[in-house]
Design a protein around this motif. Structure first.
Motif, mmCIF file in Angstrom:
data_model
loop_
_atom_site.group_PDB
_atom_site.id
_atom_site.type_symbol
_atom_site.label_atom_id
_atom_site.label_comp_id
_atom_site.label_asym_id
_atom_site.label_seq_id
_atom_site.Cartn_x
_atom_site.Cartn_y
_atom_site.Cartn_z
ATOM 1 N N PRO A 105 -17.039 30.804 -9.088
ATOM 2 C CA PRO A 105 -18.033 28.794 -9.851
ATOM 3 C C PRO A 105 -16.711 28.487 -8.817
ATOM 4 C CG PRO A 105 -16.746 30.701 -11.578
ATOM 5 C CD PRO A 105 -16.897 31.939 -10.684
ATOM 6 N N ARG A 106 -17.512 27.197 -8.321
ATOM 7 C CA ARG A 106 -17.011 25.771 -8.250
ATOM 8 C C ARG A 106 -16.954 25.103 -9.034
ATOM 9 N NH1 ARG A 106 -16.244 24.843 -1.592
ATOM 10 N NH2 ARG A 106 -16.743 27.670 -1.512
ATOM 11 N N THR A 107 -17.670 24.769 -10.089
ATOM 12 C CA THR A 107 -17.885 23.421 -11.046
ATOM 13 C C THR A 107 -17.556 24.276 -12.762
ATOM 14 O OG1 THR A 107 -19.759 24.624 -12.159
ATOM 15 C CG2 THR A 107 -20.171 22.770 -9.612
ATOM 16 N N LEU A 108 -16.660 23.516 -13.380
ATOM 17 C CA LEU A 108 -16.807 23.728 -14.716
ATOM 18 C C LEU A 108 -17.786 23.979 -15.514
ATOM 19 C CD1 LEU A 108 -14.285 20.798 -15.431
ATOM 20 C CD2 LEU A 108 -13.637 23.136 -14.642
ATOM 21 N N ALA A 109 -18.891 23.812 -14.786
ATOM 22 C CA ALA A 109 -19.809 24.245 -15.582
ATOM 23 C C ALA A 109 -20.656 25.957 -15.974
ATOM 24 C CB ALA A 109 -21.194 23.211 -14.790
ATOM 25 N N LYS A 110 -19.783 26.221 -14.735
ATOM 26 C CA LYS A 110 -19.789 27.668 -13.835
ATOM 27 C C LYS A 110 -18.862 28.880 -14.814
ATOM 28 C CE LYS A 110 -23.480 26.953 -10.634
ATOM 29 N NZ LYS A 110 -23.757 27.227 -9.028
ATOM 30 N N MET A 111 -17.568 27.720 -15.120
ATOM 31 C CA MET A 111 -16.948 27.910 -15.828
ATOM 32 C C MET A 111 -16.562 28.764 -16.990
ATOM 33 S SD MET A 111 -13.985 26.415 -13.386
ATOM 34 C CE MET A 111 -14.256 26.645 -11.387
ATOM 35 N N GLU A 112 -16.852 29.174 -17.836
ATOM 36 C CA GLU A 112 -15.627 29.313 -19.696
ATOM 37 C C GLU A 112 -14.629 28.817 -20.485
ATOM 38 O OE1 GLU A 112 -17.037 32.548 -23.534
ATOM 39 O OE2 GLU A 112 -16.855 33.337 -21.279
ATOM 40 N N LYS A 113 -14.959 27.806 -20.798
ATOM 41 C CA LYS A 113 -14.253 27.046 -21.661
ATOM 42 C C LYS A 113 -14.169 28.014 -23.088
ATOM 43 C CE LYS A 113 -13.426 22.704 -24.142
ATOM 44 N NZ LYS A 113 -14.260 21.327 -24.079
ATOM 45 N N LEU A 114 -12.860 27.782 -23.377
ATOM 46 C CA LEU A 114 -12.636 29.178 -24.266
ATOM 47 C C LEU A 114 -12.366 28.047 -25.711
ATOM 48 C CD1 LEU A 114 -10.814 32.043 -22.739
ATOM 49 C CD2 LEU A 114 -12.938 31.849 -22.580
ATOM 50 N N ASP A 115 -12.312 27.799 -26.228
ATOM 51 C CA ASP A 115 -12.493 27.098 -27.566
ATOM 52 C C ASP A 115 -11.688 27.571 -28.358
ATOM 53 O OD1 ASP A 115 -13.793 24.658 -26.906
ATOM 54 O OD2 ASP A 115 -15.456 25.030 -27.258
ATOM 55 N N ASP A 116 -11.212 28.917 -28.612
ATOM 56 C CA ASP A 116 -10.462 29.609 -29.223
ATOM 57 C C ASP A 116 -9.198 30.244 -28.775
ATOM 58 O OD1 ASP A 116 -11.451 31.208 -27.488
ATOM 59 O OD2 ASP A 116 -11.597 33.439 -29.210
ATOM 60 N N VAL A 117 -8.841 29.502 -27.380
ATOM 61 C CA VAL A 117 -7.766 29.520 -26.647
ATOM 62 C C VAL A 117 -6.819 28.993 -27.088
ATOM 63 C CG1 VAL A 117 -6.107 30.559 -24.908
ATOM 64 C CG2 VAL A 117 -8.207 31.363 -25.450
ATOM 65 N N PRO A 118 -5.382 28.487 -27.733
ATOM 66 C CA PRO A 118 -4.668 26.812 -27.738
ATOM 67 C C PRO A 118 -4.150 26.556 -26.945
ATOM 68 C CG PRO A 118 -4.116 28.814 -29.764
ATOM 69 C CD PRO A 118 -5.356 29.035 -29.756
ATOM 70 N N ALA A 119 -3.645 25.606 -27.204
ATOM 71 C CA ALA A 119 -2.393 25.163 -26.113
ATOM 72 C C ALA A 119 -0.922 25.894 -26.494
ATOM 73 C CB ALA A 119 -1.772 23.753 -26.395
ATOM 74 N N LYS A 120 -0.549 26.695 -26.480
ATOM 75 C CA LYS A 120 0.543 27.407 -26.731
ATOM 76 C C LYS A 120 1.531 28.130 -25.166
ATOM 77 C CE LYS A 120 -0.872 31.896 -27.958
ATOM 78 N NZ LYS A 120 -0.300 33.284 -27.410
ATOM 79 N N ASN A 121 2.433 28.576 -25.439
ATOM 80 C CA ASN A 121 3.186 29.819 -24.569
ATOM 81 C C ASN A 121 2.421 31.093 -24.571
ATOM 82 O OD1 ASN A 121 3.757 27.699 -23.633
ATOM 83 N ND2 ASN A 121 6.502 27.819 -24.586
ATOM 84 N N PHE A 122 2.091 32.029 -22.936
ATOM 85 C CA PHE A 122 1.494 33.276 -23.537
ATOM 86 C C PHE A 122 2.401 33.516 -22.939
ATOM 87 C CE2 PHE A 122 -1.655 29.903 -23.692
ATOM 88 C CZ PHE A 122 -2.461 30.772 -24.381
ATOM 89 N N SER A 123 2.467 35.323 -23.531
ATOM 90 C CA SER A 123 3.147 36.637 -22.771
ATOM 91 C C SER A 123 1.514 37.033 -21.878
ATOM 92 C CB SER A 123 3.515 37.495 -24.332
ATOM 93 O OG SER A 123 2.899 37.936 -25.039
ATOM 94 N N ASN A 124 2.293 37.842 -20.995
ATOM 95 C CA ASN A 124 0.778 38.798 -20.842
ATOM 96 C C ASN A 124 0.078 39.324 -21.748
ATOM 97 O OD1 ASN A 124 2.131 38.288 -18.198
ATOM 98 N ND2 ASN A 124 3.280 40.735 -18.042
ATOM 99 N N GLN A 125 1.014 40.286 -22.760
ATOM 100 C CA GLN A 125 0.069 40.645 -24.001
ATOM 101 C C GLN A 125 -0.680 39.680 -24.240
ATOM 102 O OE1 GLN A 125 -0.593 44.009 -24.183
ATOM 103 N NE2 GLN A 125 -2.620 43.329 -25.291
ATOM 104 N N ASP A 126 -0.411 38.808 -24.371
ATOM 105 C CA ASP A 126 -1.463 37.277 -25.050
ATOM 106 C C ASP A 126 -3.109 36.943 -24.404
ATOM 107 O OD1 ASP A 126 1.009 36.610 -26.831
ATOM 108 O OD2 ASP A 126 1.069 35.285 -26.501
#
Ligand SMILES: [Zn+2]
Ligand SMILES: [Zn+2]
Length: 290
Positions: A105-126
């Motif tokens: 996809p080249r537009t945000l409309a065709k990408m999925e917004k993940l409302d349940d993924v908060p701002a935080k740091n991420f490990s590989n497992q996360d």
């Protein structure tokens, strides 16, 4: 700043920049090798092996793109450059010598917004947990899918340490790539290339790991042994190749674009070096013979 004026402003400092780049490569051990090693502890997935990916039976490659709120991928054109997604398209096509269809996809409309993924740091497992919950594009007998998620946080390395200077990570052989928007969006140099371009250079680097570069599934041809980076596994010693280790960091990717920009960097610019592409062609030829 437009790309053109940015380019012009860099001409005078080019010599200095290259000197700094050469010096910093000596201290590359300060940055952990994120790479995509088989030792990342990633669980098994149904991602087909690289040998299958390069086989003739696979006719298309799909790249699924999701994003956390606040970590939207850049879309649209960049002044004096064009659409950076075209750079991504050009170079993914080059990996497969134009023999496979590439879709993303080249537009945000065709990408999925993940409302349940908060701002935080991420490990590989996360990141794998996010993929497990949201990856939807399946594998088919004639199509391989990859999963890219843009996150509003930094990478937590294997020791749990926050890495503010790592742009992304390709996790083992899962086909999952995490991109760390705060590391991408803050200019590392002044003047800086547009961060839109840094994002796509980083994406191509980590996509390169995901498809098996360097010696990460795609074997290194006998004539190409010199491009194996022995200090930083799964990287390329060719500084003009996007698989060079420096491109994992914001400053490294910025310097890469500066160096390429002097040769008219644009959406059609080839960023994978000849050695990496040669390895891909050798694997492809081997697969045809089976
Ligand atoms: Zn890398
Ligand atoms: Zn290379």
């Amino acid at each position: 700043m437009s790309l053109r004026s940015w380019r012009n402003s860099l001409v005078l400092v080019a010599g200095l920049t290259l000197t700094v780049a050469a010096a910093s490569s000596c201290s590359s051990k300060e940055t952990p090798a994120t790479g995509s090693g088989a030792d990342s502890g990633a669980p098994a997935s149904n991602q087909p092996p690289v040998s299958t990916l390069f086989s003739k039976s696979i006719t298309s490659v799909t790249v699924e793109i999701d994003y956390a709120p606040g970590a939207e991928p850049y879309v649209g054109t960049v002044k004096d450059f064009g659409d950076p997604w075209s750079l991504f398209n050009t170079n993914v096509l080059a990996i497969f010598d134009g023999k496979k269809t590439i879709s993303f996809p080249r537009t945000l409309a065709k990408m999925e917004k993940l409302d349940d993924v908060p701002a935080k740091n991420f490990s590989n497992q996360d990141i794998l947990d996010v993929a497990a919950a949201h990856r939807t594009e399946p594998q088919y007998s004639d199509a391989v899918a990859f999963y890219i998620v843009f996150l509003d946080g930094y990478w937590l390395d294997e020791s749990g340490t926050e890495q503010k200077k790592v742009l992304g990570v390709s996790i083992g052989d899962t086909g999952v790539i995490g991109m760390f928007k705060p590391a991408i969006s803050v200019p590392a140099l002044n003047p800086t290339p547009p961060t839109e371009l840094i994002e796509k250079i980083a994406l191509l680097h980590f996509f390169g790991h995901a498809i098996g570069f360097v010696d990460n599934g795609v074997p290194v041809g006998p004539a190409n042994q010199a491009h194996i980076d022995t200090e930083n596994p799964h990287h390329c010693t060719n500084p003009s190749c996007v698989m060079s280790f420096a491109n994992e960091s914001p400053a490294g990717a910025a310097k890469y674009i500066i160096a390429a920009g002097m040769k008219s960097f644009g959406p059609e610019t080839a960023v994978f070096g000849q050695e990496c592409l040669s390895d891909a062609r050798l694997l492809e030829t081997k697969q045809l013979g089976q």
